[in-house]
Every structure is written in C-alpha cells, then in structure tokens.
Write a protein that holds these residues in place. Structure first.
Motif, mmCIF file in Angstrom:
data_model
loop_
_atom_site.group_PDB
_atom_site.id
_atom_site.type_symbol
_atom_site.label_atom_id
_atom_site.label_comp_id
_atom_site.label_asym_id
_atom_site.label_seq_id
_atom_site.Cartn_x
_atom_site.Cartn_y
_atom_site.Cartn_z
ATOM 1 N N SER A 113 2.408 -2.192 5.726
ATOM 2 C CA SER A 113 2.257 -0.747 5.613
ATOM 3 C C SER A 113 0.807 -0.367 5.894
ATOM 4 C CB SER A 113 2.641 -0.274 4.208
ATOM 5 O OG SER A 113 1.645 -0.660 3.275
ATOM 6 N N ARG A 114 0.531 0.922 5.919
ATOM 7 C CA ARG A 114 -0.849 1.360 6.165
ATOM 8 C C ARG A 114 -1.792 0.946 5.047
ATOM 9 N NH1 ARG A 114 -1.937 6.857 3.958
ATOM 10 N NH2 ARG A 114 -0.117 7.397 2.741
ATOM 11 N N ARG A 115 -1.247 0.628 3.887
ATOM 12 C CA ARG A 115 -2.065 0.160 2.756
ATOM 13 C C ARG A 115 -2.104 -1.366 2.659
ATOM 14 N NH1 ARG A 115 0.084 5.021 0.129
ATOM 15 N NH2 ARG A 115 -1.708 6.393 -0.188
ATOM 16 N N GLY A 116 -1.464 -2.035 3.607
ATOM 17 C CA GLY A 116 -1.493 -3.492 3.636
ATOM 18 C C GLY A 116 -0.366 -4.180 2.902
ATOM 19 N N THR A 117 0.597 -3.415 2.396
ATOM 20 C CA THR A 117 1.729 -3.994 1.686
ATOM 21 C C THR A 117 2.673 -4.670 2.667
ATOM 22 O OG1 THR A 117 1.598 -2.221 0.045
ATOM 23 C CG2 THR A 117 3.648 -3.473 0.125
ATOM 24 N N GLU A 118 3.123 -5.877 2.336
ATOM 25 C CA GLU A 118 4.066 -6.602 3.183
ATOM 26 C C GLU A 118 5.396 -5.856 3.230
ATOM 27 O OE1 GLU A 118 5.676 -9.278 5.607
ATOM 28 O OE2 GLU A 118 3.670 -9.640 4.866
ATOM 29 N N MET A 119 5.871 -5.511 4.431
ATOM 30 C CA MET A 119 7.117 -4.768 4.593
ATOM 31 C C MET A 119 8.208 -5.594 5.263
ATOM 32 S SD MET A 119 5.541 -1.098 5.840
ATOM 33 C CE MET A 119 7.126 -0.416 6.214
ATOM 34 N N GLY A 120 7.916 -6.837 5.610
ATOM 35 C CA GLY A 120 8.869 -7.695 6.299
ATOM 36 C C GLY A 120 10.212 -7.858 5.608
#
Length: 77
Positions: free
Chosen positions: A47-54
């Motif tokens: 995400s734009r905040r660096g959260t893993e979205m995989g």
C-alpha cells in the motif's frame, strides 16, 4: 531494493472549488493506491503506507512476476 510511491506533486489533477467556500479539492477515485515491485523473480504488493497487500490480492502478485526484475508499477486497483 526499496521503492517509494510518487508524492502528490508528481501527479496533475484538476482541482475543484467547493461550493460556498474558498477551498479546493481533488477528485477521489475509489480504489487502493498500490506499488508492485519485482526483484529476483519475486513480486511484492504494498500500500502507499508500505503495508503488505499480497495476501488480499494474490492474483495481482501472481501476474506481477511476469515483468523483468527491477520493475516497479505504481497505480490504483
């Protein structure tokens, strides 16, 4: 390798004057801002905040391993 999303100054959006105010606003398109990076044959979706979205979008990660290494895609899903 570490990548970051482009900041708001990089995109050109049409500002809209809010009726009855001196404020402007940008249109908000529904979706998730995401960055896909491919390195050593491994795709990472964040995400734009660096959260893993995989884990939430496995089909995007599976399709993202096709571009060559050191590829970065920035967009909205």
């Amino acid at each position: 390798m570490t990548y970051s999303l482009a900041g708001p100054g990089h995109a050109r959006h049409r500002l809209v004057r809010l009726p009855g105010t001196r404020r402007n606003a940008e249109p908000k398109w529904d979706g998730f801002r995401a960055l896909v990076s491919v390195d050593a044959g491994r795709a990472v979706l964040r995400s734009r905040r660096g959260t893993e979205m995989g884990p939430a979008f496995p089909e995007v990660v599976a399709g993202a391993v096709q571009p060559p290494d050191a590829t970065v895609l920035d967009g909205v899903m």
